[in-house]
Design a protein around this motif. Structure first.
Motif, PDB file in Angstrom:
ATOM      1  N   ALA A   1      40.390  41.032  47.492  1.00  0.00           N
ATOM      2  CA  ALA A   1      39.968  41.334  46.129  1.00  0.00           C
ATOM      3  C   ALA A   1      40.158  40.067  45.304  1.00  0.00           C
ATOM      4  CB  ALA A   1      40.781  42.480  45.550  1.00  0.00           C
ATOM      5  N   HIS A   2      39.056  39.526  44.806  1.00  0.00           N
ATOM      6  CA  HIS A   2      39.078  38.323  43.964  1.00  0.00           C
ATOM      7  C   HIS A   2      38.992  38.790  42.515  1.00  0.00           C
ATOM      8  CE1 HIS A   2      37.182  34.887  41.884  1.00  0.00           C
ATOM      9  NE2 HIS A   2      37.956  34.175  42.686  1.00  0.00           N
ATOM     10  N   GLN A   3      40.052  38.568  41.760  1.00  0.00           N
ATOM     11  CA  GLN A   3      40.170  39.109  40.403  1.00  0.00           C
ATOM     12  C   GLN A   3      40.210  37.992  39.370  1.00  0.00           C
ATOM     13  OE1 GLN A   3      43.941  41.006  40.973  1.00  0.00           O
ATOM     14  NE2 GLN A   3      43.038  42.872  41.795  1.00  0.00           N
ATOM     15  N   THR A   4      39.589  38.251  38.236  1.00  0.00           N
ATOM     16  CA  THR A   4      39.743  37.406  37.052  1.00  0.00           C
ATOM     17  C   THR A   4      40.447  38.252  36.002  1.00  0.00           C
ATOM     18  OG1 THR A   4      37.701  36.225  37.572  1.00  0.00           O
ATOM     19  CG2 THR A   4      38.554  36.003  35.326  1.00  0.00           C
ATOM     20  N   TRP A   5      41.591  37.777  35.572  1.00  0.00           N
ATOM     21  CA  TRP A   5      42.404  38.500  34.593  1.00  0.00           C
ATOM     22  C   TRP A   5      42.164  37.939  33.200  1.00  0.00           C
ATOM     23  CZ3 TRP A   5      46.752  41.967  35.582  1.00  0.00           C
ATOM     24  CH2 TRP A   5      46.842  42.371  36.919  1.00  0.00           C
ATOM     25  N   LYS A   6      42.254  38.815  32.206  1.00  0.00           N
ATOM     26  CA  LYS A   6      42.305  38.446  30.788  1.00  0.00           C
ATOM     27  C   LYS A   6      43.685  38.867  30.323  1.00  0.00           C
ATOM     28  CE  LYS A   6      37.714  38.529  28.778  1.00  0.00           C
ATOM     29  NZ  LYS A   6      36.834  39.237  27.831  1.00  0.00           N
TER      30      LYS A   6
ATOM     31  N   ILE B   1      42.935  43.181  34.367  1.00  0.00           N
ATOM     32  CA  ILE B   1      41.857  42.684  35.224  1.00  0.00           C
ATOM     33  C   ILE B   1      40.536  42.873  34.485  1.00  0.00           C
ATOM     34  CG2 ILE B   1      40.654  42.977  37.422  1.00  0.00           C
ATOM     35  CD1 ILE B   1      43.385  44.201  38.449  1.00  0.00           C
ATOM     36  N   HIS B   2      39.765  41.791  34.438  1.00  0.00           N
ATOM     37  CA  HIS B   2      38.475  41.822  33.744  1.00  0.00           C
ATOM     38  C   HIS B   2      37.303  41.890  34.730  1.00  0.00           C
ATOM     39  CE1 HIS B   2      35.652  41.262  30.540  1.00  0.00           C
ATOM     40  NE2 HIS B   2      35.191  40.143  31.070  1.00  0.00           N
ATOM     41  N   ARG B   3      37.376  41.131  35.792  1.00  0.00           N
ATOM     42  CA  ARG B   3      36.325  41.107  36.804  1.00  0.00           C
ATOM     43  C   ARG B   3      36.971  41.159  38.184  1.00  0.00           C
ATOM     44  NH1 ARG B   3      33.249  42.284  33.331  1.00  0.00           N
ATOM     45  NH2 ARG B   3      32.050  40.873  32.038  1.00  0.00           N
ATOM     46  N   GLU B   4      36.309  41.878  39.093  1.00  0.00           N
ATOM     47  CA  GLU B   4      36.840  41.961  40.448  1.00  0.00           C
ATOM     48  C   GLU B   4      35.675  42.038  41.430  1.00  0.00           C
ATOM     49  OE1 GLU B   4      40.635  44.055  42.392  1.00  0.00           O
ATOM     50  OE2 GLU B   4      39.320  45.438  41.325  1.00  0.00           O
ATOM     51  N   ARG B   5      35.776  41.241  42.479  1.00  0.00           N
ATOM     52  CA  ARG B   5      34.822  41.296  43.587  1.00  0.00           C
ATOM     53  C   ARG B   5      35.604  41.555  44.860  1.00  0.00           C
ATOM     54  NH1 ARG B   5      30.854  36.080  43.017  1.00  0.00           N
ATOM     55  NH2 ARG B   5      29.724  36.820  41.187  1.00  0.00           N
ATOM     56  N   PHE B   6      35.042  42.440  45.695  1.00  0.00           N
ATOM     57  CA  PHE B   6      35.663  42.760  46.964  1.00  0.00           C
ATOM     58  C   PHE B   6      34.874  42.105  48.083  1.00  0.00           C
ATOM     59  CE2 PHE B   6      36.299  46.510  44.194  1.00  0.00           C
ATOM     60  CZ  PHE B   6      37.667  46.381  44.024  1.00  0.00           C
ATOM     61  N   TYR B   7      35.592  41.492  49.002  1.00  0.00           N
ATOM     62  CA  TYR B   7      34.977  40.870  50.167  1.00  0.00           C
ATOM     63  C   TYR B   7      35.549  41.524  51.414  1.00  0.00           C
ATOM     64  CZ  TYR B   7      33.551  37.312  46.827  1.00  0.00           C
ATOM     65  OH  TYR B   7      33.006  36.671  45.750  1.00  0.00           O
ATOM     66  N   TYR B   8      34.659  42.099  52.227  1.00  0.00           N
ATOM     67  CA  TYR B   8      35.068  42.758  53.464  1.00  0.00           C
ATOM     68  C   TYR B   8      33.892  42.781  54.421  1.00  0.00           C
ATOM     69  CZ  TYR B   8      32.839  46.641  51.029  1.00  0.00           C
ATOM     70  OH  TYR B   8      31.951  47.423  50.329  1.00  0.00           O
ATOM     71  N   ASP B   9      34.194  42.998  55.683  1.00  0.00           N
ATOM     72  CA  ASP B   9      33.164  43.105  56.708  1.00  0.00           C
ATOM     73  C   ASP B   9      32.572  44.511  56.644  1.00  0.00           C
ATOM     74  OD1 ASP B   9      31.611  43.255  58.995  1.00  0.00           O
ATOM     75  OD2 ASP B   9      33.222  42.657  60.358  1.00  0.00           O
ATOM     76  N   PRO B  10      31.276  44.635  56.318  1.00  0.00           N
ATOM     77  CA  PRO B  10      30.668  45.971  56.223  1.00  0.00           C
ATOM     78  C   PRO B  10      30.732  46.766  57.525  1.00  0.00           C
ATOM     79  CG  PRO B  10      29.181  44.283  55.360  1.00  0.00           C
ATOM     80  CD  PRO B  10      30.353  43.577  55.980  1.00  0.00           C
ATOM     81  N   ALA B  11      30.903  46.095  58.664  1.00  0.00           N
ATOM     82  CA  ALA B  11      31.004  46.804  59.935  1.00  0.00           C
ATOM     83  C   ALA B  11      32.221  47.738  59.949  1.00  0.00           C
ATOM     84  CB  ALA B  11      31.099  45.803  61.091  1.00  0.00           C
ATOM     85  N   GLN B  12      33.209  47.472  59.110  1.00  0.00           N
ATOM     86  CA  GLN B  12      34.390  48.339  59.037  1.00  0.00           C
ATOM     87  C   GLN B  12      34.037  49.738  58.510  1.00  0.00           C
ATOM     88  OE1 GLN B  12      38.159  45.897  57.754  1.00  0.00           O
ATOM     89  NE2 GLN B  12      36.444  45.337  56.427  1.00  0.00           N
ATOM     90  N   MET B  13      32.911  49.848  57.837  1.00  0.00           N
ATOM     91  CA  MET B  13      32.520  51.110  57.222  1.00  0.00           C
ATOM     92  C   MET B  13      31.837  52.059  58.223  1.00  0.00           C
ATOM     93  SD  MET B  13      33.700  50.407  54.362  1.00  0.00           S
ATOM     94  CE  MET B  13      33.186  51.170  52.857  1.00  0.00           C
ATOM     95  N   LYS B  14      31.533  51.558  59.407  1.00  0.00           N
ATOM     96  CA  LYS B  14      30.820  52.371  60.406  1.00  0.00           C
ATOM     97  C   LYS B  14      31.778  53.190  61.233  1.00  0.00           C
ATOM     98  CE  LYS B  14      27.053  49.135  60.609  1.00  0.00           C
ATOM     99  NZ  LYS B  14      26.301  48.183  61.354  1.00  0.00           N
TER     100      LYS B  14
END
Length: 121
Positions: free
Chosen positions: A99-104, A108-121
């Motif tokens: 989880a890449h977060q930008t705090w104010k 937390i103001h902005r958050e992007r999640f990075y993960y392998d979509p294959a984990q969702m299968k």
């Protein structure tokens, strides 16, 4: 930039598995979240809470764990999470993400999640 105390309180809230309350308590009113850059960001704290509640309704339970260390550089925080979801059919789905977060300040103001979509299968 979040204080160490606020960051630890946020992690504890997520690890308690009350994800909706973590969003309520630690995100700005106009916060956004984005999944893997594949979809547009969800906007607004209430929208984020509603989305999280809907996700949690689809599973029997979840266990959340922060993998240390947490990386902090000014207003940027990166948290390595492991989530284990108990699915209705008895299977367990394990998701590992960054989880890449930008705090104010202390929220937390902005958050992007990075993960392998294959984990969702």
């Amino acid at each position: 930039m979040p204080s160490r105390e606020t960051l630890e309180a946020f992690i504890a809230a997520v690890e308690s598995n009350d994800h909706v309350a973590a969003i309520r308590d630690f995100y700005t009113e106009d916060a956004s979240m984005q999944e893997n850059l594949t979809e547009p960001p969800r906007q607004g704290r209430q929208t984020l809470m509603d989305h999280e509640a809907a996700v949690l309704k689809r599973v029997k339970g979840v266990r959340s764990r922060c993998v240390r260390p947490v990386l902090v550089a000014g207003d940027t925080v990166v948290v390595h999470w492991i989530f284990e979801f108990d699915l209705p059919d008895g299977r367990v789905r394990r998701i590992e993400e960054l989880a890449h977060q930008t705090w104010k300040g202390e929220k937390i103001h902005r958050e992007r999640f990075y993960y392998d979509p294959a984990q969702m299968k």
